[in-house]
Design a protein around this motif. Structure first.
Motif, PDB file in Angstrom:
ATOM      1  N   PHE A 310       0.809  -1.217   0.000  1.00 42.69           N
ATOM      2  CA  PHE A 310       0.000   0.000   0.000  1.00 42.69           C
ATOM      3  C   PHE A 310       0.846   1.272   0.000  1.00 42.69           C
ATOM      4  CE2 PHE A 310      -3.920  -2.118   2.175  1.00 42.69           C
ATOM      5  CZ  PHE A 310      -4.304  -2.641   0.955  1.00 42.69           C
ATOM      6  N   SER A 311       2.148   1.157   0.283  1.00 49.62           N
ATOM      7  CA  SER A 311       2.994   2.352   0.412  1.00 49.62           C
ATOM      8  C   SER A 311       2.927   3.226  -0.834  1.00 49.62           C
ATOM      9  CB  SER A 311       4.443   1.952   0.697  1.00 49.62           C
ATOM     10  OG  SER A 311       4.573   1.392   1.991  1.00 49.62           O
ATOM     11  N   GLY A 312       2.980   2.587  -2.008  1.00 49.05           N
ATOM     12  CA  GLY A 312       2.979   3.331  -3.249  1.00 49.05           C
ATOM     13  C   GLY A 312       1.610   3.784  -3.701  1.00 49.05           C
ATOM     14  N   ILE A 313       0.570   3.493  -2.897  1.00 50.23           N
ATOM     15  CA  ILE A 313      -0.794   3.876  -3.244  1.00 50.23           C
ATOM     16  C   ILE A 313      -1.313   4.966  -2.321  1.00 50.23           C
ATOM     17  CG2 ILE A 313      -3.168   3.027  -3.451  1.00 50.23           C
ATOM     18  CD1 ILE A 313      -1.988   0.272  -4.037  1.00 50.23           C
ATOM     19  N   SER A 314      -0.873   4.942  -1.065  1.00 45.98           N
ATOM     20  CA  SER A 314      -1.380   5.914  -0.092  1.00 45.98           C
ATOM     21  C   SER A 314      -0.284   6.835   0.424  1.00 45.98           C
ATOM     22  CB  SER A 314      -2.061   5.189   1.077  1.00 45.98           C
ATOM     23  OG  SER A 314      -1.166   4.275   1.706  1.00 45.98           O
ATOM     24  N   ALA A 315       0.625   6.321   1.254  1.00 45.01           N
ATOM     25  CA  ALA A 315       1.604   7.169   1.948  1.00 45.01           C
ATOM     26  C   ALA A 315       2.539   7.887   0.983  1.00 45.01           C
ATOM     27  CB  ALA A 315       2.403   6.334   2.941  1.00 45.01           C
ATOM     28  N   ASN A 316       3.107   7.172   0.016  1.00 42.48           N
ATOM     29  CA  ASN A 316       4.093   7.802  -0.863  1.00 42.48           C
ATOM     30  C   ASN A 316       3.482   8.856  -1.791  1.00 42.48           C
ATOM     31  OD1 ASN A 316       6.021   6.234   0.335  1.00 42.48           O
ATOM     32  ND2 ASN A 316       6.232   4.778  -1.347  1.00 42.48           N
ATOM     33  N   PRO A 317       2.363   8.575  -2.463  1.00 41.28           N
ATOM     34  CA  PRO A 317       1.760   9.646  -3.278  1.00 41.28           C
ATOM     35  C   PRO A 317       1.303  10.848  -2.446  1.00 41.28           C
ATOM     36  CG  PRO A 317       0.900   7.500  -3.931  1.00 41.28           C
ATOM     37  CD  PRO A 317       1.674   7.291  -2.667  1.00 41.28           C
ATOM     38  N   LEU A 392       5.591  -6.435  -2.582  1.00 43.48           N
ATOM     39  CA  LEU A 392       6.586  -5.757  -3.414  1.00 43.48           C
ATOM     40  C   LEU A 392       7.607  -6.788  -3.873  1.00 43.48           C
ATOM     41  CD1 LEU A 392       7.052  -2.505  -1.300  1.00 43.48           C
ATOM     42  CD2 LEU A 392       5.572  -2.860  -3.275  1.00 43.48           C
ATOM     43  N   ILE A 393       7.335  -7.413  -5.010  1.00 42.11           N
ATOM     44  CA  ILE A 393       8.086  -8.618  -5.380  1.00 42.11           C
ATOM     45  C   ILE A 393       9.230  -8.354  -6.351  1.00 42.11           C
ATOM     46  CG2 ILE A 393       6.152 -10.158  -4.889  1.00 42.11           C
ATOM     47  CD1 ILE A 393       5.574 -10.234  -7.876  1.00 42.11           C
ATOM     48  N   THR A 394       9.319  -7.162  -6.944  1.00 37.47           N
ATOM     49  CA  THR A 394      10.478  -6.806  -7.771  1.00 37.47           C
ATOM     50  C   THR A 394      10.969  -5.427  -7.363  1.00 37.47           C
ATOM     51  OG1 THR A 394       9.382  -5.615  -9.592  1.00 37.47           O
ATOM     52  CG2 THR A 394       9.406  -8.037  -9.712  1.00 37.47           C
ATOM     53  N   ASP A 395      12.237  -5.158  -7.648  1.00 38.48           N
ATOM     54  CA  ASP A 395      12.790  -3.846  -7.289  1.00 38.48           C
ATOM     55  C   ASP A 395      12.113  -2.737  -8.079  1.00 38.48           C
ATOM     56  OD1 ASP A 395      14.789  -2.122  -5.948  1.00 38.48           O
ATOM     57  OD2 ASP A 395      15.480  -1.784  -7.990  1.00 38.48           O
ATOM     58  N   ALA A 396      11.825  -3.004  -9.362  1.00 42.90           N
ATOM     59  CA  ALA A 396      11.173  -1.972 -10.172  1.00 42.90           C
ATOM     60  C   ALA A 396       9.774  -1.671  -9.648  1.00 42.90           C
ATOM     61  CB  ALA A 396      11.121  -2.414 -11.636  1.00 42.90           C
ATOM     62  N   MET A 397       9.071  -2.690  -9.179  1.00 41.33           N
ATOM     63  CA  MET A 397       7.740  -2.482  -8.602  1.00 41.33           C
ATOM     64  C   MET A 397       7.851  -1.646  -7.332  1.00 41.33           C
ATOM     65  SD  MET A 397       5.004  -5.434  -7.483  1.00 41.33           S
ATOM     66  CE  MET A 397       4.948  -6.130  -9.137  1.00 41.33           C
ATOM     67  N   LYS A 398       8.834  -1.984  -6.499  1.00 36.87           N
ATOM     68  CA  LYS A 398       9.064  -1.216  -5.275  1.00 36.87           C
ATOM     69  C   LYS A 398       9.470   0.218  -5.615  1.00 36.87           C
ATOM     70  CE  LYS A 398      11.927  -1.301  -1.066  1.00 36.87           C
ATOM     71  NZ  LYS A 398      13.015  -2.009  -0.358  1.00 36.87           N
ATOM     72  N   SER A 399      10.339   0.364  -6.621  1.00 33.32           N
ATOM     73  CA  SER A 399      10.837   1.682  -7.000  1.00 33.32           C
ATOM     74  C   SER A 399       9.733   2.575  -7.542  1.00 33.32           C
ATOM     75  CB  SER A 399      11.940   1.551  -8.048  1.00 33.32           C
ATOM     76  OG  SER A 399      13.061   0.871  -7.526  1.00 33.32           O
ATOM     77  N   ALA A 400       8.855   2.001  -8.368  1.00 32.51           N
ATOM     78  CA  ALA A 400       7.800   2.797  -8.979  1.00 32.51           C
ATOM     79  C   ALA A 400       6.909   3.416  -7.915  1.00 32.51           C
ATOM     80  CB  ALA A 400       6.976   1.929  -9.929  1.00 32.51           C
ATOM     81  N   GLY A 401       6.687   2.671  -6.823  1.00 36.65           N
ATOM     82  CA  GLY A 401       5.905   3.221  -5.717  1.00 36.65           C
ATOM     83  C   GLY A 401       6.714   4.158  -4.844  1.00 36.65           C
ATOM     84  N   ALA A 402       7.987   3.814  -4.617  1.00 38.78           N
ATOM     85  CA  ALA A 402       8.843   4.648  -3.764  1.00 38.78           C
ATOM     86  C   ALA A 402       9.069   6.020  -4.371  1.00 38.78           C
ATOM     87  CB  ALA A 402      10.183   3.952  -3.531  1.00 38.78           C
ATOM     88  N   ALA A 403       9.207   6.087  -5.709  1.00 37.58           N
ATOM     89  CA  ALA A 403       9.474   7.357  -6.377  1.00 37.58           C
ATOM     90  C   ALA A 403       8.321   8.334  -6.258  1.00 37.58           C
ATOM     91  CB  ALA A 403       9.791   7.104  -7.852  1.00 37.58           C
TER      92      ALA A 403
END
Length: 538
Positions: A310-317, A392-403
């Motif tokens: 959920f990080s890349g859907i709520s907190a990070n955006p 978060l199963i790939t680095d790119a998936m994690k990165s896309a949300g983290a960015a």
């Protein structure tokens, strides 16, 4: 009917489960009935269309992986059937436009900060003790014990009470009035201590980098002055540290007291001298008062750790929207953790206002990834077991949300580790993804507040910079209320928009910056400091 799936970008071919899904149930999404193939926990991803081996997986509108095997519609994405893959970037392909958010209600707002002679403004007022080499760690710890007990307000905590009762054999141990009610000596200064394992014994470049990091801490607007301990024979010589300070700020007027043990005789003589002289300097620093300052003086580090699906859907955006508000106000948001920008390089390169910054960003990314590969690893090894368990199963998936923490504003500067933030607008700072190494670097580059998003929970704090914790989900707040400051779970429930949560985060930042709020990390006295040795650290 409550929505059970969410697609982040129109071009995505996967969706995120907003609640636990059972194998065999049918979910209606975007007008289609999707049969869930296997039990799927909330935060994990399912395929919206059937995927063949080698097919690209898109999320946030970017490439985040490829199918390792056939994945049916409604199938769960796992580390077995998905492999990390990210887009290739060679340079800037377009110049992106940006429509700044409306900041009219903040443009005249101020926070109560500590004005420094160089124009920077602190959100805290800290006297800092640190060593140039690990050989002085014990002396730093001795000084910490003395100053903590004599200067600070302290209260006997539950753990001390428990141990005392175990020692005495009683169910409860009495607490004296002095222990529970002793006031602090100073009103406007905090005294903090950091230790490290560097300064000698490694390559000389590590010592030079450490000198630049420590110089950045001294120059940080939250620091009023410093007491520095040197042994004398180490790689990180006093003149190297002084040169580093002069490079960052040649006109620095803060007091820096430096002591070299091999020139001072016994430990007791040295410590007595340090205590006398430091106390007088701290007494002077306590005279500095908070004054109104514009929001443009805020330099806010953007960090995430213990991330979940959920990080890349709520907190990070939501933090990204707060970042855009700050950029529009003339402040300096700082996006770090370069391993977690893998896969979104093209967007960031296109957002760079200066072509040389675009080149610098790609050069830093390529050099960093090469060092990881040379050590037998790679950015694809970045997701932690906790990340993977929560979707978060790939680095790119994690990165896309983290960015998403960096919002959408133009990138006005790209900085290597220990380079200091001087430009308003979004800055990219090369740090590792390791939580504490990254927050340590953010403070060393001038961040006077750090906002840290998390989905799984982490107690990380910093000795000189307040760290605000933002939860991606309400369940974490209910489980670990002592470490979370802001809850963005309302976004997941559809009760608040990203923009509304971003405004709440900015308001909380302003209160922390002005001393109106103490973050949970501050209340826990969580003061973590780990320098990044420029070898591989993911």
């Amino acid at each position: 009917m409550k929505t059970k799936l969410i697609k982040v970008h129109p071009e995505d071919n996967v969706a995120v489960a907003l609640s636990d899904l059972k194998a065999g149930e049918t979910v209606t999404f975007e007008g289609n009935d999707i049969r869930i193939v296997s039990d799927t926990k909330a935060k994990h991803k399912i395929a919206l269309t059937g995927l063949k081996t080698g097919d690209q997986i898109l999320m946030y509108g970017v490439l985040v992986g490829k199918a390792n095997e056939t994945i049916p519609e409604g199938g769960l994405l796992t580390t077995e059937n998905v492999k990390h893959q990210s887009g290739k970037v060679s340079g800037k392909t377009e110049t992106t436009s940006w429509k700044a958010p409306d900041v009219s209600k903040w443009k005249d707002r101020t926070f109560m900060g500590y004005q420094r002679e160089d124009g920077q403004v602190g959100t805290a007022n800290v006297w800092l003790f640190f060593p140039l080499v690990f050989c002085e760690n014990r002396n730093i710890e001795l000084l910490k014990d003395v100053f903590d007990k004599e200067l600070s307000y302290y209260k006997t905590n539950n753990q001390r009470r428990l141990l005392r009762s175990l020692i005495s054999g009683q169910t409860e141990s009495p607490v004296t009035e002095e222990e529970d009610h002793r006031p602090g000596i100073f009103e406007n200064i905090d005294v903090r201590f950091i230790t490290h394992q560097g300064g000698c014994g490694g390559i000389r470049q590590d010592s030079v980098t450490l000198a630049r990091l420590l110089a950045g801490y001294v120059n940080n607007p939250n620091v009023a002055g410093a007491t520095v301990l040197s042994l004398g024979c180490q790689n990180l010589q006093i003149d190297i540290f002084r040169d580093a300070v002069n490079t960052i700020n040649p006109d620095l007027k803060k007091p820096i007291l430096i002591y070299e043990q091999q020139k001072m005789g016994t430990v007791e003589e040295m410590l007595n001298t340090i205590i006398r002289e430091s106390f007088e300097a701290i007494r002077e620093a306590d005279k500095i008062k908070r004054v109104p300052a514009p929001l443009s003086k805020l330099k806010v580090g953007l960090e995430c750790g213990g991330s979940d699906g959920f990080s890349g859907i709520s907190a990070n955006p939501a933090l990204g929207y707060a970042s855009d508000l700050l950029a529009a106000l003339g402040g300096s948001p700082i996006l770090s953790e370069f391993p977690e920008l893998c896969g979104v390089e093209q967007e960031l390169v296109n957002r760079c206002t200066d072509p040389s910054d675009a080149d610098k960003f790609l050069s830093l990314m390529k050099a960093y990834e090469k060092s990881a590969i040379d050590a037998g690893s790679g950015f694809d090894m970045n997701p932690s077991p906790g990340n993977i368990r929560d979707g978060l199963i790939t680095d790119a998936m994690k990165s896309a949300g983290a960015a998403k923490k960096g919002g959408t504003s133009p990138v006005n500067a790209v900085l290597d580790y220990t380079e200091y933030v001087t430009k308003p607008g979004l800055n990219l700072l090369c740090t590792p993804g390791n939580d504490v190494e990254s927050t340590t670097g953010l403070a060393g580059s001038g961040a006077n507040v750090i906002v840290f998003t998390t989905g799984l929970g982490t107690p990380t704090g910093n000795p000189v910079t307040p760290v605000v914790k933002v939860s991606s989900n309400t369940e974490l707040v209910q489980k670990m209320p002592d470490i979370i400051d802001v809850d963005t779970g309302a976004v997941i429930r559809g009760e608040k928009s990203i923009e509304e949560m971003g405004e709440e985060i900015l308001e909380y930042i302003i209160r922390v910056a002005g001393g109106e709020e103490k973050t949970k990390a501050m209340q826990l006295d969580q003061n973590d400091f780990i320098p990044w040795k420029r070898g591989v650290s993911l």
